[in-house]
Enzyme design. Structure first.
Site, short mmCIF file in Angstrom:
data_model
loop_
_atom_site.label_atom_id
_atom_site.label_comp_id
_atom_site.label_asym_id
_atom_site.label_seq_id
_atom_site.Cartn_x
_atom_site.Cartn_y
_atom_site.Cartn_z
N HIS A 96 0.84 -1.20 0.00
CA HIS A 96 0.00 0.00 0.00
C HIS A 96 0.87 1.25 0.00
O HIS A 96 1.95 1.25 0.60
CB HIS A 96 -0.89 0.03 1.25
CG HIS A 96 -1.72 -1.19 1.42
ND1 HIS A 96 -2.71 -1.55 0.53
CD2 HIS A 96 -1.70 -2.16 2.35
CE1 HIS A 96 -3.26 -2.68 0.93
NE2 HIS A 96 -2.67 -3.07 2.03
N GLU A 114 -2.02 -0.93 8.01
CA GLU A 114 -2.89 -1.96 8.57
C GLU A 114 -2.09 -2.85 9.51
O GLU A 114 -0.85 -2.80 9.52
CB GLU A 114 -3.51 -2.81 7.45
CG GLU A 114 -2.52 -3.67 6.70
CD GLU A 114 -3.15 -4.34 5.46
OE1 GLU A 114 -3.85 -3.66 4.71
OE2 GLU A 114 -2.90 -5.54 5.26
N HIS A 171 3.35 -7.55 1.56
CA HIS A 171 2.66 -8.48 2.46
C HIS A 171 1.65 -9.34 1.72
O HIS A 171 1.13 -8.95 0.67
CB HIS A 171 1.97 -7.72 3.59
CG HIS A 171 0.93 -6.75 3.13
ND1 HIS A 171 1.25 -5.53 2.58
CD2 HIS A 171 -0.42 -6.80 3.13
CE1 HIS A 171 0.14 -4.88 2.29
NE2 HIS A 171 -0.90 -5.64 2.59
N ARG A 191 -0.98 -4.55 -6.44
CA ARG A 191 -0.68 -5.98 -6.49
C ARG A 191 0.66 -6.17 -7.20
O ARG A 191 0.82 -5.75 -8.35
CB ARG A 191 -1.81 -6.71 -7.21
CG ARG A 191 -1.72 -8.22 -7.10
CD ARG A 191 -2.88 -8.90 -7.82
NE ARG A 191 -4.15 -8.72 -7.14
CZ ARG A 191 -5.26 -8.28 -7.76
NH1 ARG A 191 -5.26 -7.98 -9.02
NH2 ARG A 191 -6.37 -8.15 -7.06
ZN ZN Z 1 -2.92 -4.98 2.78
#
Ligand code: ZN
Length: 309
Positions: A96, A114, A171, A191
């Protein structure tokens, strides 16, 4: 004022399973249910209040019309999003952006930070967190040459582990893992690699250039502080305090009283059952304690994750 209990929203995913039904007792839509959006005001899954004077309203409506419940915190959206994730298969490897990059490259969107609490996992379960490149040049070289084995950092996990995923951290959740995710309320995901899988006969879109832009190098693992506050019927551990949230784990075994002095507190019951100020609560319940709710007493045997700003 009662706690604000929310009705979760479920998402079927190609990598999802049935554990949100089997383990948590939710009425899931199918055997490929990947996500339970437990505390969310996101337009793609806006939870409905289950009890009290706001029953039937969406969390986003409360945020817009009753900001006093949330301490008049500024912002166009409820800032956090809490999900339970059941990964039966591997998720794609992603990263991200931070707020500054997202603002510039994604029409003023927020970035995303996150964190993951491992609720349960298979004995040999693993997770992707970080990479092995020494510097940014090597990140670029390894991605462009598809040196995935050398690049991707895969580590074993166990129940109760915790991972902070800052912007720029590579991740992926791997199969056999049940996670509670606390995140900034944002969608922006790049991605990097999808194991060359096909979805409906085609590979899913990758975002290679933006990923290379935002991946931080070298990767530095986050270490959870083992410091715990213990009292008569409880143990409390701060898992993370960062710019976007503070996440705590509380194990209750008996009776314990805490003070809610924040603009709001998200509460998720992950194990057991009991009461909060005499109101029954059980595994799978998620609720918000509104602005400066004051003292609350938890009784029973429960494992709880809370989050606040
Ligand atoms: Zn994520």
């Amino acid at each position: 004022m009662e706690p604000i209990f929310l009705k979760p929203v479920f998402k079927e995913m190609i990598w999802g399973g049935n554990r949100l039904g089997v383990d948590f007792g939710y009425d899931i839509p199918g055997d490929d249910t990947g996500e339970c959006w437990a505390i969310s005001a996101h337009p793609n899954g806006d939870c409905i209040v289950e009890n009290g004077e706001y029953a039937g309203k969406h969390l986003s409506e409360l945020w817009d019309a009753h900001r006093e419940l949330f301490g008049h915190v500024e912002g166009d959206r409820y800032p956090l999003l809490i999900k339970l994730i059941d990964a039966k298969a591997d998720l794609s490897i992603q990263v991200h952006p931070n707020d500054a990059y997202a603002k510039e490259h994604e029409n003023g969107s927020l970035g995303k930070t996150e964190c993951w609490y491992i609720v349960d996992c298979d004995e040999d379960a693993q997770i992707v967190i970080g990479h092995h490149a020494k510097n940014h040049e090597e990140v670029k070289e390894m991605i462009l040459n598809k040196r995935w084995k050398d690049f991707i950092r895969v580590i074993p996990i166990k129940k109760g582990d915790f991972f902070q995923i800052n912007p720029g951290c590579l991740h992926a959740i791997k199969g056999g893992t049940l996670i509670l995710e606390t995140q900034q309320n944002s969608d922006i995901t790049y991605r990097v690699y999808d194991y060359d899988r096909l979805s409906n006969g085609k590979p899913r879109e990758l975002h290679v250039e933006k990923s290379i832009d935002v991946i931080e190098a070298p990767f530095v693992p986050y270490e959870v502080s083992e410091t715990k506050e213990t009292g008569d019927g409880y143990e409390k551990q701060n898992l993370i305090t960062c710019d976007f949230y503070a996440v705590n784990k509380i194990d209750v075994h008996g009776s314990a009283t805490f003070t809610q002095d924040k603009p709001f507190l998200n509460v998720s019951i992950l194990e057991g059952n009991g009461t909060i100020n005499g109101i029954s609560i059980k595994k799978g319940d998620h609720f918000i304690l509104p602005d400066r709710y004051g003292d609350y007493t938890l009784e029973g045997n429960m494992k709880i994750i809370t989050s606040s700003l």
